[in-house]
Scaffold this motif. Structure first.
Motif, PDB file in Angstrom:
ATOM      1  N   VAL A  92      42.174  35.416  51.962  1.00  0.00           N
ATOM      2  CA  VAL A  92      40.961  35.851  51.249  1.00  0.00           C
ATOM      3  C   VAL A  92      41.302  36.583  49.952  1.00  0.00           C
ATOM      4  O   VAL A  92      40.601  36.422  48.944  1.00  0.00           O
ATOM      5  CB  VAL A  92      40.053  36.724  52.139  1.00  0.00           C
ATOM      6  CG1 VAL A  92      39.533  35.936  53.328  1.00  0.00           C
ATOM      7  CG2 VAL A  92      40.743  37.993  52.590  1.00  0.00           C
ATOM      8  N   VAL A  93      42.377  37.364  49.942  1.00  0.00           N
ATOM      9  CA  VAL A  93      42.756  38.053  48.702  1.00  0.00           C
ATOM     10  C   VAL A  93      43.222  37.043  47.658  1.00  0.00           C
ATOM     11  O   VAL A  93      42.853  37.124  46.478  1.00  0.00           O
ATOM     12  CB  VAL A  93      43.832  39.122  48.963  1.00  0.00           C
ATOM     13  CG1 VAL A  93      44.339  39.706  47.646  1.00  0.00           C
ATOM     14  CG2 VAL A  93      43.273  40.236  49.832  1.00  0.00           C
ATOM     15  N   GLY A  94      44.014  36.059  48.084  1.00  0.00           N
ATOM     16  CA  GLY A  94      44.445  35.019  47.151  1.00  0.00           C
ATOM     17  C   GLY A  94      43.270  34.229  46.592  1.00  0.00           C
ATOM     18  O   GLY A  94      43.183  33.980  45.383  1.00  0.00           O
ATOM     19  N   LEU A  95      42.342  33.830  47.477  1.00  0.00           N
ATOM     20  CA  LEU A  95      41.160  33.106  47.022  1.00  0.00           C
ATOM     21  C   LEU A  95      40.308  33.946  46.085  1.00  0.00           C
ATOM     22  O   LEU A  95      39.759  33.438  45.097  1.00  0.00           O
ATOM     23  CB  LEU A  95      40.325  32.662  48.232  1.00  0.00           C
ATOM     24  CG  LEU A  95      40.839  31.460  49.021  1.00  0.00           C
ATOM     25  CD1 LEU A  95      39.940  31.214  50.234  1.00  0.00           C
ATOM     26  CD2 LEU A  95      40.881  30.214  48.136  1.00  0.00           C
ATOM     27  N   GLN A  96      40.208  35.237  46.376  1.00  0.00           N
ATOM     28  CA  GLN A  96      39.387  36.104  45.541  1.00  0.00           C
ATOM     29  C   GLN A  96      39.950  36.223  44.126  1.00  0.00           C
ATOM     30  O   GLN A  96      39.189  36.233  43.153  1.00  0.00           O
ATOM     31  CB  GLN A  96      39.253  37.488  46.185  1.00  0.00           C
ATOM     32  CG  GLN A  96      38.410  38.478  45.402  1.00  0.00           C
ATOM     33  CD  GLN A  96      36.942  38.110  45.339  1.00  0.00           C
ATOM     34  OE1 GLN A  96      36.563  36.945  45.384  1.00  0.00           O
ATOM     35  NE2 GLN A  96      36.093  39.122  45.239  1.00  0.00           N
TER      36      GLN A  96
ATOM     37  N   ALA B 173      30.485  37.195  47.015  1.00  0.00           N
ATOM     38  CA  ALA B 173      30.474  37.049  48.474  1.00  0.00           C
ATOM     39  C   ALA B 173      31.883  37.207  49.043  1.00  0.00           C
ATOM     40  O   ALA B 173      32.072  37.813  50.106  1.00  0.00           O
ATOM     41  CB  ALA B 173      29.899  35.682  48.854  1.00  0.00           C
ATOM     42  N   MET B 174      32.870  36.683  48.330  1.00  0.00           N
ATOM     43  CA  MET B 174      34.243  36.781  48.805  1.00  0.00           C
ATOM     44  C   MET B 174      34.714  38.233  48.855  1.00  0.00           C
ATOM     45  O   MET B 174      35.573  38.590  49.660  1.00  0.00           O
ATOM     46  CB  MET B 174      35.169  35.943  47.914  1.00  0.00           C
ATOM     47  CG  MET B 174      36.609  35.876  48.377  1.00  0.00           C
ATOM     48  SD  MET B 174      36.813  35.123  50.022  1.00  0.00           S
ATOM     49  CE  MET B 174      36.392  33.415  49.657  1.00  0.00           C
ATOM     50  N   ALA B 175      34.134  39.083  47.995  1.00  0.00           N
ATOM     51  CA  ALA B 175      34.488  40.509  48.026  1.00  0.00           C
ATOM     52  C   ALA B 175      34.174  41.111  49.395  1.00  0.00           C
ATOM     53  O   ALA B 175      34.922  41.964  49.895  1.00  0.00           O
ATOM     54  CB  ALA B 175      33.742  41.261  46.929  1.00  0.00           C
ATOM     55  N   VAL B 176      33.083  40.658  50.006  1.00  0.00           N
ATOM     56  CA  VAL B 176      32.731  41.146  51.340  1.00  0.00           C
ATOM     57  C   VAL B 176      33.773  40.687  52.352  1.00  0.00           C
ATOM     58  O   VAL B 176      34.175  41.448  53.243  1.00  0.00           O
ATOM     59  CB  VAL B 176      31.325  40.663  51.747  1.00  0.00           C
ATOM     60  CG1 VAL B 176      30.922  41.252  53.102  1.00  0.00           C
ATOM     61  CG2 VAL B 176      30.295  41.034  50.684  1.00  0.00           C
ATOM     62  N   LEU B 177      34.228  39.444  52.220  1.00  0.00           N
ATOM     63  CA  LEU B 177      35.250  38.934  53.138  1.00  0.00           C
ATOM     64  C   LEU B 177      36.586  39.639  52.928  1.00  0.00           C
ATOM     65  O   LEU B 177      37.352  39.808  53.878  1.00  0.00           O
ATOM     66  CB  LEU B 177      35.403  37.424  52.956  1.00  0.00           C
ATOM     67  CG  LEU B 177      34.166  36.584  53.291  1.00  0.00           C
ATOM     68  CD1 LEU B 177      34.481  35.100  53.154  1.00  0.00           C
ATOM     69  CD2 LEU B 177      33.652  36.895  54.696  1.00  0.00           C
ATOM     70  N   VAL B 178      36.861  40.053  51.690  1.00  0.00           N
ATOM     71  CA  VAL B 178      38.075  40.838  51.445  1.00  0.00           C
ATOM     72  C   VAL B 178      37.996  42.161  52.195  1.00  0.00           C
ATOM     73  O   VAL B 178      38.960  42.589  52.848  1.00  0.00           O
ATOM     74  CB  VAL B 178      38.281  41.080  49.932  1.00  0.00           C
ATOM     75  CG1 VAL B 178      39.382  42.104  49.696  1.00  0.00           C
ATOM     76  CG2 VAL B 178      38.625  39.773  49.232  1.00  0.00           C
ATOM     77  N   VAL B 179      36.838  42.816  52.126  1.00  0.00           N
ATOM     78  CA  VAL B 179      36.641  44.055  52.886  1.00  0.00           C
ATOM     79  C   VAL B 179      36.822  43.789  54.373  1.00  0.00           C
ATOM     80  O   VAL B 179      37.492  44.558  55.087  1.00  0.00           O
ATOM     81  CB  VAL B 179      35.248  44.655  52.605  1.00  0.00           C
ATOM     82  CG1 VAL B 179      34.972  45.846  53.527  1.00  0.00           C
ATOM     83  CG2 VAL B 179      35.143  45.100  51.146  1.00  0.00           C
ATOM     84  N   ALA B 180      36.253  42.687  54.854  1.00  0.00           N
ATOM     85  CA  ALA B 180      36.380  42.341  56.271  1.00  0.00           C
ATOM     86  C   ALA B 180      37.835  42.134  56.656  1.00  0.00           C
ATOM     87  O   ALA B 180      38.281  42.576  57.734  1.00  0.00           O
ATOM     88  CB  ALA B 180      35.572  41.080  56.570  1.00  0.00           C
ATOM     89  N   ALA B 181      38.604  41.471  55.793  1.00  0.00           N
ATOM     90  CA  ALA B 181      40.013  41.215  56.092  1.00  0.00           C
ATOM     91  C   ALA B 181      40.819  42.512  56.130  1.00  0.00           C
ATOM     92  O   ALA B 181      41.689  42.689  56.995  1.00  0.00           O
ATOM     93  CB  ALA B 181      40.600  40.262  55.048  1.00  0.00           C
ATOM     94  N   PHE B 182      40.540  43.432  55.203  1.00  0.00           N
ATOM     95  CA  PHE B 182      41.225  44.726  55.214  1.00  0.00           C
ATOM     96  C   PHE B 182      40.869  45.502  56.478  1.00  0.00           C
ATOM     97  O   PHE B 182      41.739  46.122  57.102  1.00  0.00           O
ATOM     98  CB  PHE B 182      40.838  45.534  53.970  1.00  0.00           C
ATOM     99  CG  PHE B 182      41.745  45.313  52.795  1.00  0.00           C
ATOM    100  CD1 PHE B 182      42.736  46.227  52.472  1.00  0.00           C
ATOM    101  CD2 PHE B 182      41.622  44.176  52.003  1.00  0.00           C
ATOM    102  CE1 PHE B 182      43.581  46.033  51.392  1.00  0.00           C
ATOM    103  CE2 PHE B 182      42.455  43.961  50.919  1.00  0.00           C
ATOM    104  CZ  PHE B 182      43.440  44.888  50.614  1.00  0.00           C
ATOM    105  N   VAL B 183      39.587  45.489  56.866  1.00  0.00           N
ATOM    106  CA  VAL B 183      39.166  46.203  58.073  1.00  0.00           C
ATOM    107  C   VAL B 183      39.831  45.603  59.304  1.00  0.00           C
ATOM    108  O   VAL B 183      40.350  46.332  60.166  1.00  0.00           O
ATOM    109  CB  VAL B 183      37.629  46.173  58.220  1.00  0.00           C
ATOM    110  CG1 VAL B 183      37.203  46.701  59.595  1.00  0.00           C
ATOM    111  CG2 VAL B 183      36.972  46.994  57.118  1.00  0.00           C
TER     112      VAL B 183
END
Length: 358
Positions: free
Chosen positions: A295-299, A321-331
């Motif tokens: 997700v970070v690479g895609l972002q 929208a991907m920013a939300v998934l980045v947060v999800a991946a970090f969490v």
């Protein structure tokens, strides 16, 4: 010790509560997407009144539509930018702002009604009652912040304050992260509350800065300043770019400086993501590590594509929208690391799990 033991009453249903919170996360993701469309279509100021209850009903007659249109004509955005807009064009931008507010009402109800039911049924495990109640309070506060943001563009400005927009977006992402972390706690063995590891705190600090500057970019329309990458025009930083006084204002109010920082801070986030991913993979979190890398690479690629496309609507919304998934991946990575450290620090957790299995 990374875990705090909780006592579950006989009626506790931690998985059901966790699923409710995950549903809230899904709605917040949808809210961020609709919010991005609302911003990029310049629809956010089309509704000039805040009616949390009666505002759920859109205009139903021609007279109602004309009233809303007349209210919009009074604000600077119409008078200085959209003068001459037709009623049909107004209805289009009105729809996105109404949809955004309507989804906020849905989130409020989804935050309240299951909470009340779980509370009444004593289904919330001990140690989670205050946390789950605070989620509903945060959702209510977020609604007020949304109106506070809109109000900044109704009198003197032709847009909303980028500072208030940043508060609005970051609050939404905080609520998302809070819900997801709590859901993962509830789904962990014994529904034990986990404490965030130190490395994850540092990673989130860098991510917070990047999200903050991303909100500034959105609010200042800074994405339009330069649509080339990696250089801004022919230079790393345009030497002819104007500077504001005092100097620190450039890090908040200067679209060129803000875009420059947002471009390169992304690689700081990437570095922290790699450190966190390596740590969590060592603890057995292969899926969380892989998800974080992806997700970070895609972002980063989407951020570059947003610039090169001239902030094309679909690309820019996907980036948000991907920013939300980045947060999800970090969490997810941070929680998996906390889970592994908790088991290492407190062997009795595994012992209790083994006894329960027998």
């Amino acid at each position: 010790m990374s875990a705090v033991a909780t006592v579950a009453p006989p009626t506790a249903r931690p998985l059901a509560v966790a699923n409710w919170l995950l549903a809230l996360c899904g709605l917040i993701l949808l809210m961020v997407i609709v919010g991005g469309i609302t911003r990029l279509t310049e629809s956010g100021l089309s509704i000039t009144e805040w009616k949390p209850i009666t505002g759920a009903i859109p205009p139903l007659t021609e007279a109602h539509w004309l009233r809303e249109f007349e209210l919009y004509k009074r604000i600077p955005e119409y008078q200085q930018i959209n003068r001459g807009m037709s009623l049909a064009e107004f209805k289009n931008i009105f729809f996105w702002e109404w949809a955004h507010r309507q989804l906020g009402r849905v989130i409020g109800l989804v935050a309240l009604l299951p909470l009340a039911w779980f509370w009444f049924r004593k289904a919330i495990p001990d140690g989670y009652r205050l946390r789950t109640a605070s989620i509903f309070v945060l959702v209510c506060i977020q609604g007020a912040i949304g109106w506070w943001m809109v109000a900044s563009g109704l009198t003197q400005r032709t847009d909303v304050s980028h500072l208030r927009l940043a508060v609005h977006l970051l609050t939404a992402l905080f609520i998302f992260a809070f819900c997801l972390w709590t859901a993962l706690d509830l789904r962990s063995p014994g529904a034990e509350r986990r404490r965030m590891p130190t490395i994850a705190i540092w990673a989130f600090a860098v991510l917070f800065l990047q999200l903050l500057f991303g909100a500034y970019v959105a609010g200042l329309d800074a994405g339009y300043a330069f649509n080339t990458w990696p250089l801004m025009g022919d230079e790393l930083y345009p030497s002819a770019a104007p500077w504001l006084e005092p100097l620190l204002r450039n890090f908040v109010d200067n679209p060129i400086t803000v875009q420059f920082i947002h471009r390169w801070l992304a690689f700081g986030v990437l570095a922290m993501a790699i450190l966190l991913a390596v740590r969590v993979r060592r603890d057995g979190g292969r899926r969380e590590s892989l998800f974080l890398h992806i997700v970070v690479g895609l972002q980063i690629l989407l951020g570059i594509a947003t610039l090169l496309s001239g902030v094309h609507l679909h690309v820019a919304v996907t980036h948000q929208a991907m920013a939300v998934l980045v947060v999800a991946a970090f969490v997810a990575a941070a929680h998996r690391l906390a889970l592994g450290q908790g088991r290492t620090a407190d062997p009795s957790i595994d012992l209790r799990s083994a006894v329960a299995a027998e």
